[in-house]
Design a protein around this motif. Structure first.
Motif, PDB file in Angstrom:
ATOM      1  N   ALA B  55       0.835  -1.205   0.000  1.00 30.01           N
ATOM      2  CA  ALA B  55       0.000   0.000   0.000  1.00 30.01           C
ATOM      3  C   ALA B  55       0.870   1.255   0.000  1.00 30.01           C
ATOM      4  N   PHE B  56       1.931   1.245   0.815  1.00 26.47           N
ATOM      5  CA  PHE B  56       2.820   2.407   0.891  1.00 26.47           C
ATOM      6  C   PHE B  56       3.542   2.649  -0.424  1.00 26.47           C
ATOM      7  N   ALA B  57       3.991   1.569  -1.047  1.00 24.74           N
ATOM      8  CA  ALA B  57       4.700   1.716  -2.319  1.00 24.74           C
ATOM      9  C   ALA B  57       3.786   2.354  -3.348  1.00 24.74           C
ATOM     10  N   ALA B  58       2.496   1.964  -3.341  1.00 22.90           N
ATOM     11  CA  ALA B  58       1.543   2.565  -4.275  1.00 22.90           C
ATOM     12  C   ALA B  58       1.389   4.060  -3.981  1.00 22.90           C
ATOM     13  N   LEU B  59       1.276   4.380  -2.687  1.00 19.24           N
ATOM     14  CA  LEU B  59       1.086   5.767  -2.269  1.00 19.24           C
ATOM     15  C   LEU B  59       2.302   6.624  -2.633  1.00 19.24           C
ATOM     16  N   LEU B  60       3.493   6.154  -2.248  1.00 22.91           N
ATOM     17  CA  LEU B  60       4.714   6.920  -2.499  1.00 22.91           C
ATOM     18  C   LEU B  60       5.010   6.991  -3.991  1.00 22.91           C
ATOM     19  N   GLY B  61       4.731   5.869  -4.682  1.00 22.66           N
ATOM     20  CA  GLY B  61       4.933   5.848  -6.128  1.00 22.66           C
ATOM     21  C   GLY B  61       4.099   6.920  -6.795  1.00 22.66           C
ATOM     22  N   ALA B  62       2.850   7.059  -6.336  1.00 24.22           N
ATOM     23  CA  ALA B  62       1.967   8.073  -6.909  1.00 24.22           C
ATOM     24  C   ALA B  62       2.470   9.474  -6.576  1.00 24.22           C
ATOM     25  N   TYR B  64       5.637  10.539  -5.642  1.00 24.43           N
ATOM     26  CA  TYR B  64       6.967  10.957  -6.089  1.00 24.43           C
ATOM     27  C   TYR B  64       7.306  10.563  -7.521  1.00 24.43           C
ATOM     28  N   LEU B  65       6.717   9.479  -7.997  1.00 24.41           N
ATOM     29  CA  LEU B  65       7.107   9.016  -9.330  1.00 24.41           C
ATOM     30  C   LEU B  65       5.970   9.137 -10.336  1.00 24.41           C
ATOM     31  N   GLY B  66       4.823   9.602  -9.876  1.00 27.06           N
ATOM     32  CA  GLY B  66       3.681   9.715 -10.786  1.00 27.06           C
ATOM     33  C   GLY B  66       3.177   8.371 -11.259  1.00 27.06           C
ATOM     34  N   LEU B  67       3.387   7.326 -10.419  1.00 29.95           N
ATOM     35  CA  LEU B  67       2.959   5.977 -10.779  1.00 29.95           C
ATOM     36  C   LEU B  67       1.442   5.885 -10.632  1.00 29.95           C
ATOM     37  N   ASN B  68       0.721   5.591 -11.709  1.00 31.18           N
ATOM     38  CA  ASN B  68      -0.729   5.523 -11.559  1.00 31.18           C
ATOM     39  C   ASN B  68      -1.165   4.179 -10.994  1.00 31.18           C
ATOM     40  N   TYR B  69      -2.430   4.116 -10.607  1.00 30.46           N
ATOM     41  CA  TYR B  69      -2.954   2.931  -9.923  1.00 30.46           C
ATOM     42  C   TYR B  69      -2.724   1.647 -10.714  1.00 30.46           C
TER      43      TYR B  69
END
Lengths: 263, 295
Positions: B55-62, B64-69
């Motif tokens: 869950a955190f990786a998804a949150l931080l990815g979004a 700082y890296l603009g990683l979408n869902y």
């Protein structure tokens, strides 16, 4: 490419070693330990292509341990193990089979959660030293061939492995390694606890395999089963080879063996 | 309004839906635990932390890296699963010959480290992760309102669960895994690289936890402690289902979610304990679990 070259050099090396047929298995001063207990004390033996050799001895003499040491399934080992001329001491356990070795453990090792056919298909195909002796080696028997050889297994191919009778389990354990293309078979007590009619069948299968040029090391308690099949016998005691007896010498040594083996 | 046992139908279905969603998470997590326990014989106490890492990786990815869902749903399990493989290679492998208790302690320690580190960095309060555009809104059914995201979570979790079940029970790779669970030594003697299989299996179990974490991120507040509370319930589910049974883990997970949901409708006070009550009953009547093999 490298594999092919390796195979070629192996073949030349081992063929040059022995004029009588190349050495498939050679143990030199093999010692093995299970934890603290020292189970093999300098085992020396040589098996050539197409031979059927037995390891005779009482329980605890080190016969099963010898097979397990070859498969790198014991704790610590020292000495030399050459499989088809290749030093296998440094190889990880999962690499040994790929030298063309098939191992059938004493407890048969049928997987309960797998069906008969899944058990049969489980071991990966392995390479064998492709010498053409009337039949192309390097490929094992097909499922059809195996089912023709053991019709019971075909009937029961969808049942769980452990629903089989003892005899059927043993046939499955044997069939399983015949499919892989292994041409050096290490068989541990395959007749143990089985009915005479099944042993008869197993003896026929071993004769057939021998005729096909397979090399077989048989750990056997049942001397009457082993005697007519084997080319040579190694008598083991206390983790070492006591004596080597050829098939020709056997009749003269019958009394002696009965005494030593306590049968 | 339609009533059933004196309860409005909408309330009943609403709670059943919530229960089923919780059950889907129980199923995903207990499935990972079962897969890991089968081959490694380790009770993976870091499972909740690995779910939280997802869950955190998804949150931080979004952030700082603009990683979408959608990308996170694929990338995060791979990354966290790879981290799991590193853990297996560097730590678990060294203690595999010791008593299984050491594995439990080690993974428990790892869970504390993961949690503690993230608490230090981000604090304990949860952050929210937005529901992806395509899955916002919901359907108005005759008997209840069904949010699209919840429906999606249920479908995605079920597809993944049964995909893993298929992989393990019906394929050649799964046969290796099942055989390795029974007798790794012999599987190795047949020429299969068991140490590699162990690494990949642990990686798969951890990736499943991380996948559940990504699915959970838009539903629950993302916080470093989100995994530990869930894990206790998941362990109860695993005990009920029977350790090591794949289908058992999935079905028990879903069933326990439903039972929890039903209890919320009929006797809300017991909703948080009902799973443990079931666990006690199962332990008394069938200690190996509902799907476990009696020893």
């Amino acid at each position: 490419m490298t594999v092919v070259m390796e195979q070629a050099t192996d073949r030349q090396a081992s063929a040059a070693d022995s004029p009588m047929g190349e050495e498939q298995l050679c143990l030199r001063e093999l010692n093995a330990w299970y934890g603290e207990s020292h189970v093999l004390h300098g085992v020396n033996m040589t098996v050539r292509r197409g031979e059927l050799v037995t390891l005779l001895g009482r329980n605890g003499a080190g016969r099963s341990s010898t097979l397990r040491a070859i498969m790198n399934m014991v704790g610590r080992r020292s000495g030399d193990i050459l499989i088809k001329g290749q030093d296998s001491m440094g190889l990880a356990p999962h690499r040994i089979a790929h030298l063309g070795v098939g191992f059938c453990p004493e407890e048969r090792g049928i997987f309960a959660s797998l069906s008969v056919e899944e058990n049969l298909l489980l071991p990966p195909l392995v390479k064998s030293t492709g010498h053409d002796q009337g039949r192309s080696q390097g490929q094992g028997m097909s499922l059809d061939e195996l089912y023709a050889l053991f019709p019971n297994l075909h009937e029961r191919r969808t049942s769980q492995g452990t629903r089989l009778s003892g005899g059927e389990q043993q046939m499955l354990a044997l069939a399983r390694i015949l499919r892989t293309g292994a041409d050096l078979l290490l068989l541990d007590e395959i007749t143990e606890g089985l009915a005479p009619v099944i042993n008869q069948k197993l003896a026929e299968v071993l004769m057939m395999l021998k005729a096909r040029g397979m090399t077989i090391v048989l750990v056997e308690q049942n001397f009457r089963f082993a005697a007519p099949l084997a080319d040579r016998h190694y008598l083991m005691e206390h983790g070492t080879i006591l004596e080597e007896i050829s098939a020709a010498e056997l009749p003269a040594r019958h009394e002696y063996l009965h005494k030593v083996l306590g049968v | 309004m339609t009533m059933i046992f004196g309860i409005p139908l909408m309330v009943l279905f609403g709670q059943l839906m919530l229960g089923l969603i919780n059950g889907a998470f129980y199923a995903l997590l207990s499935l990972g635990l079962a897969v890991i326990f089968g081959l490694l014989r380790i009770i993976n106490f870091a499972h909740g932390a690995q779910y939280m890492l997802g869950a955190f990786a998804a949150l931080l990815g979004a952030q700082y890296l603009g990683l979408n869902y959608w990308a996170a749903l694929i990338v995060v399990p791979l990354v966290v699963g790879a981290l799991g493989i590193v853990v297996e290679r560097l730590l678990l492998r060294r203690i595999q010959h010791l008593d299984h208790l050491y594995g439990l302690l080690l993974t428990f320690g790892l869970a504390l480290i993961f949690e503690g580190t993230l608490v230090n960095l981000f604090g304990v309060s949860g952050s929210s992760y937005p529901i992806p555009e395509a899955l916002s809104g919901g359907f108005k059914l005759s008997f209840m309102f069904l949010p699209t995201y919840r429906a999606w979570v249920l479908v995605a979790a079920l597809v993944v669960c049964f995909g893993v079940w298929f992989l393990i029970e019906r394929t050649r790779l799964g046969a290796y895994l099942r055989a390795g669970t029974e007798n790794p030594e012999l599987v190795q003697a047949f020429g299969i690289n068991v140490p590699l299989m162990v690494s990949l299996t642990y990686g798969l179990g951890v990736a499943l936890a991380a996948f559940a974490g990504v699915l959970a991120a838009p539903l629950y507040p993302v916080s470093p402690t989100m995994g530990s509370s869930l894990l206790i319930v998941v362990f109860a589910v695993v005990v009920i289902g029977g350790m090591g049974s794949i289908l058992g883990a999935i079905l028990t997970g879903l069933a326990m979610g439903l039972i929890e949901g039903l209890t919320k409708v009929f006797y809300p006070e017991a909703a948080n304990t009902v799973i443990f009550v079931v666990m006690v009953m199962v332990l008394m009547l069938r200690p190996a679990g509902l799907f476990g093999k009696e020893a």
